[in-house]
Design a protein around this motif. Structure first.
Motif, PDB file in Angstrom:
ATOM      1  N   THR A 162       0.819  -1.229   0.000  1.00 54.28           N
ATOM      2  CA  THR A 162       0.000   0.000   0.000  1.00 54.28           C
ATOM      3  C   THR A 162       0.848   1.272   0.000  1.00 54.28           C
ATOM      4  O   THR A 162       0.308   2.366  -0.134  1.00 54.28           O
ATOM      5  CB  THR A 162      -0.894   0.076   1.257  1.00 54.28           C
ATOM      6  OG1 THR A 162      -0.037   0.308   2.399  1.00 54.28           O
ATOM      7  CG2 THR A 162      -1.692  -1.194   1.466  1.00 54.28           C
TER       8      THR A 162
ATOM      9  N   ASP B 158       4.454   2.052   4.561  1.00 53.09           N
ATOM     10  CA  ASP B 158       5.794   1.996   5.163  1.00 53.09           C
ATOM     11  C   ASP B 158       6.790   2.839   4.351  1.00 53.09           C
ATOM     12  O   ASP B 158       7.651   3.514   4.936  1.00 53.09           O
ATOM     13  CB  ASP B 158       6.302   0.540   5.230  1.00 53.09           C
ATOM     14  CG  ASP B 158       5.671  -0.241   6.385  1.00 53.09           C
ATOM     15  OD1 ASP B 158       5.157   0.387   7.323  1.00 53.09           O
ATOM     16  OD2 ASP B 158       5.701  -1.488   6.327  1.00 53.09           O
TER      17      ASP B 158
ATOM     18  N   GLU C 284       7.677  -3.429  -6.352  1.00 51.70           N
ATOM     19  CA  GLU C 284       6.418  -4.187  -6.240  1.00 51.70           C
ATOM     20  C   GLU C 284       6.323  -5.091  -7.471  1.00 51.70           C
ATOM     21  O   GLU C 284       6.383  -4.616  -8.595  1.00 51.70           O
ATOM     22  CB  GLU C 284       5.228  -3.216  -6.188  1.00 51.70           C
ATOM     23  CG  GLU C 284       3.870  -3.858  -6.262  1.00 51.70           C
ATOM     24  CD  GLU C 284       3.607  -4.927  -5.188  1.00 51.70           C
ATOM     25  OE1 GLU C 284       3.693  -4.624  -4.001  1.00 51.70           O
ATOM     26  OE2 GLU C 284       3.315  -6.092  -5.595  1.00 51.70           O
TER      27      GLU C 284
ATOM     28  N   ASP D  18      10.464  -7.863  -9.594  1.00 54.28           N
ATOM     29  CA  ASP D  18      10.696  -8.814  -8.508  1.00 54.28           C
ATOM     30  C   ASP D  18      11.923  -8.355  -7.707  1.00 54.28           C
ATOM     31  O   ASP D  18      12.932  -7.930  -8.279  1.00 54.28           O
ATOM     32  CB  ASP D  18      10.934 -10.198  -9.108  1.00 54.28           C
ATOM     33  CG  ASP D  18      11.434 -11.158  -8.053  1.00 54.28           C
ATOM     34  OD1 ASP D  18      10.733 -11.358  -7.057  1.00 54.28           O
ATOM     35  OD2 ASP D  18      12.555 -11.688  -8.222  1.00 54.28           O
ATOM     36  N   ALA D  19      11.830  -8.477  -6.385  1.00 54.51           N
ATOM     37  CA  ALA D  19      12.907  -7.983  -5.519  1.00 54.51           C
ATOM     38  C   ALA D  19      14.248  -8.648  -5.835  1.00 54.51           C
ATOM     39  O   ALA D  19      15.274  -7.964  -5.922  1.00 54.51           O
ATOM     40  CB  ALA D  19      12.527  -8.207  -4.060  1.00 54.51           C
TER      41      ALA D  19
ATOM     42  N   ASP E 181       8.798  -6.616   3.654  1.00 56.96           N
ATOM     43  CA  ASP E 181       7.554  -6.876   4.389  1.00 56.96           C
ATOM     44  C   ASP E 181       6.740  -7.814   3.506  1.00 56.96           C
ATOM     45  O   ASP E 181       5.763  -7.403   2.867  1.00 56.96           O
ATOM     46  CB  ASP E 181       6.819  -5.550   4.652  1.00 56.96           C
ATOM     47  CG  ASP E 181       5.490  -5.747   5.364  1.00 56.96           C
ATOM     48  OD1 ASP E 181       5.227  -6.870   5.858  1.00 56.96           O
ATOM     49  OD2 ASP E 181       4.712  -4.783   5.417  1.00 56.96           O
TER      50      ASP E 181
ATOM     51  N   ASP F 211       1.835 -10.810  -4.404  1.00 50.53           N
ATOM     52  CA  ASP F 211       2.819 -11.874  -4.585  1.00 50.53           C
ATOM     53  C   ASP F 211       2.974 -12.554  -3.219  1.00 50.53           C
ATOM     54  O   ASP F 211       3.429 -11.933  -2.263  1.00 50.53           O
ATOM     55  CB  ASP F 211       4.132 -11.215  -5.021  1.00 50.53           C
ATOM     56  CG  ASP F 211       5.187 -12.221  -5.416  1.00 50.53           C
ATOM     57  OD1 ASP F 211       5.110 -13.377  -4.950  1.00 50.53           O
ATOM     58  OD2 ASP F 211       6.091 -11.845  -6.181  1.00 50.53           O
TER      59      ASP F 211
HETATM   60  C1  LIG Z   1       2.568  -7.108   3.110  1.00 56.18           C
HETATM   61  S1  LIG Z   1       2.628  -6.209   1.619  1.00 56.18           S
HETATM   62  C2  LIG Z   1       3.687  -4.861   2.001  1.00 56.18           C
HETATM   63  C3  LIG Z   1       3.003  -3.839   2.824  1.00 56.18           C
HETATM   64  C4  LIG Z   1       3.776  -2.534   2.895  1.00 56.18           C
HETATM   65  N1  LIG Z   1       4.920  -2.593   3.776  1.00 56.18           N
HETATM   66  C5  LIG Z   1       2.845  -1.407   3.303  1.00 56.18           C
HETATM   67  O1  LIG Z   1       3.251  -0.535   4.096  1.00 56.18           O
HETATM   68  O2  LIG Z   1       1.708  -1.393   2.796  1.00 56.18           O
HETATM   69  C6  LIG Z   1       3.700  -7.126   0.559  1.00 56.18           C
HETATM   70  C7  LIG Z   1       3.768  -6.574  -0.849  1.00 56.18           C
HETATM   71  O3  LIG Z   1       4.993  -6.969  -1.443  1.00 56.18           O
HETATM   72  C8  LIG Z   1       4.773  -7.518  -2.716  1.00 56.18           C
HETATM   73  N2  LIG Z   1       5.824  -8.532  -2.923  1.00 56.18           N
HETATM   74  C9  LIG Z   1       5.886  -9.762  -2.352  1.00 56.18           C
HETATM   75  N3  LIG Z   1       6.984 -10.413  -2.754  1.00 56.18           N
HETATM   76  C10 LIG Z   1       7.637  -9.576  -3.608  1.00 56.18           C
HETATM   77  C11 LIG Z   1       8.859  -9.680  -4.361  1.00 56.18           C
HETATM   78  N4  LIG Z   1       9.595 -10.786  -4.322  1.00 56.18           N
HETATM   79  N5  LIG Z   1       9.238  -8.639  -5.108  1.00 56.18           N
HETATM   80  C12 LIG Z   1       8.503  -7.497  -5.135  1.00 56.18           C
HETATM   81  N6  LIG Z   1       7.338  -7.355  -4.466  1.00 56.18           N
HETATM   82  C13 LIG Z   1       6.907  -8.366  -3.706  1.00 56.18           C
HETATM   83  C14 LIG Z   1       3.370  -8.086  -2.657  1.00 56.18           C
HETATM   84  O4  LIG Z   1       2.779  -8.176  -3.938  1.00 56.18           O
HETATM   85  C15 LIG Z   1       2.655  -7.100  -1.740  1.00 56.18           C
HETATM   86  O5  LIG Z   1       2.111  -6.017  -2.458  1.00 56.18           O
END
Ligand SMILES: C[S@@+](CC[C@H](N)C(=O)[O-])C[C@H]1O[C@@H](n2cnc3c(N)ncnc32)[C@H](O)[C@@H]1O
Length: 266
Positions: free
Chosen positions: A115, A118, A136, A172-173, A191, A212
């Motif tokens: 969102t 953070d 993201e 992707d991270a 996160d 994801d």
């Molecule tokens: C729990 S949310 C993060 C919440 C964020 N910290 C906030 O303040 O809203 C996790 C997000 O990271 C993304 N995500 C998960 N794994 C990822 C990756 N390997 N690379 C990039 N984005 C990723 C997901 O699609 C999701 O939108």
């Protein structure tokens, strides 16, 4: 990557004063995501979804993107960021800022934008001499939240300025980390979606449809340690076994909070 969700983009039915902005935003989004830009006409969003066989409809409304799916809506809303910035301004601190060790001028890499709440806090804490790059992997989340960060009004000047300083990449991270130089950021943050969701987080429902869900891997953490000069931090449920699995020995955060931050110092 996550399972592909098919989407189309359109505008609200009747345009008031945002008509031109909405049309331009829909056209830009269609081009960026390679999805159909469909005229809204008088159809409801459900009718459009059925007609185009789409899972989700992005809607340009008041010059901002929202996403409507059968399961819920996703729109930019900075959540608790306003309150957290107020706390920081009063000198009360913030658990994420402490875990990452953010001071003015730092370069922060937030690997999981979600969102954007953070990332806004990190950006506020790093100030206008610092920088936040946020990643993201889901293109629809990235489009909606990047649009909000760039165009929505912040609740106050500090939040507004912090939002505008965030750079979002849809990637992707691990792929991004592999391409970065050693020590090119001061702190790297993850996160990921919790292995087991917290029930109270009803606001995360729309995000959960798209997000994801993959767990972090040892390779991702190793790459983050190479790229981070000072710290790698991961948020999870306090009792999560992910901390031990990934090698986080130091756990920080509020004593009574259900979430905690795993911290690796370099
Ligand atoms: C729990 S949310 C993060 C919440 C964020 N910290 C906030 O303040 O809203 C996790 C997000 O990271 C993304 N995500 C998960 N794994 C990822 C990756 N390997 N690379 C990039 N984005 C990723 C997901 O699609 C999701 O939108």
């Amino acid at each position: 990557m996550t399972a592909a969700i098919s989407a189309i983009v359109t505008t609200v039915r009747r345009g008031q004063r945002y008509t031109e902005a909405n049309r331009a935003l829909a056209a830009r989004t269609a081009e960026m995501l390679g999805i159909p830009n469909v005229p809204r006409g008088n159809d409801s969003l459900e009718e459009l979804r059925a007609a185009y066989g789409a899972d989700a409809v992005l809607v340009a409304r008041r010059g901002l993107l929202t996403l409507a799916a059968a399961e819920g809506e996703l729109f930019f809303h900075p959540g608790m960021a306003h309150l957290r910035i107020k706390n920081l301004l009063r000198g009360h601190g913030d658990h994420l800022v402490s875990a990452l060790g953010i001071t003015a001028g730092m370069r922060i890499l937030d690997c999981t934008l979600g969102t954007g709440a953070d990332a806004i806090i990190e950006s506020f804490a790093a100030g206008d001499t610092g920088s936040v790059t946020a990643l993201e992997s889901n293109p629809l989340i990235a489009a909606v939240i990047a649009d909000g960060l760039a165009h929505a009004l912040g609740d106050n000047y500090e939040m507004h300025a912090a939002m505008r300083r965030i750079t979002v990449h849809c990637t992707d991270a691990l792929a991004y980390l592999r391409a970065q130089d050693t020590d090119s950021y001061d702190a790297v943050y993850f996160d990921p979606m919790f292995r087991r969701p917290l029930h109270e987080s009803a606001g995360m429902n729309a995000l959960r449809i798209l997000a994801d869900m993959r767990a972090l891997t040892d390779e991702t953490i190793a790459e983050a340690r190479r790229v981070a000069r000072c710290r790698v931090v991961m948020k999870e449920r306090r009792e999560s076994t992910e901390f031990a699995r990934l090698g986080f020995a130091v756990i920080a955060g509020g004593r009574y909070s259900r979430v905690a931050y795993g911290v690796m110092e370099q």
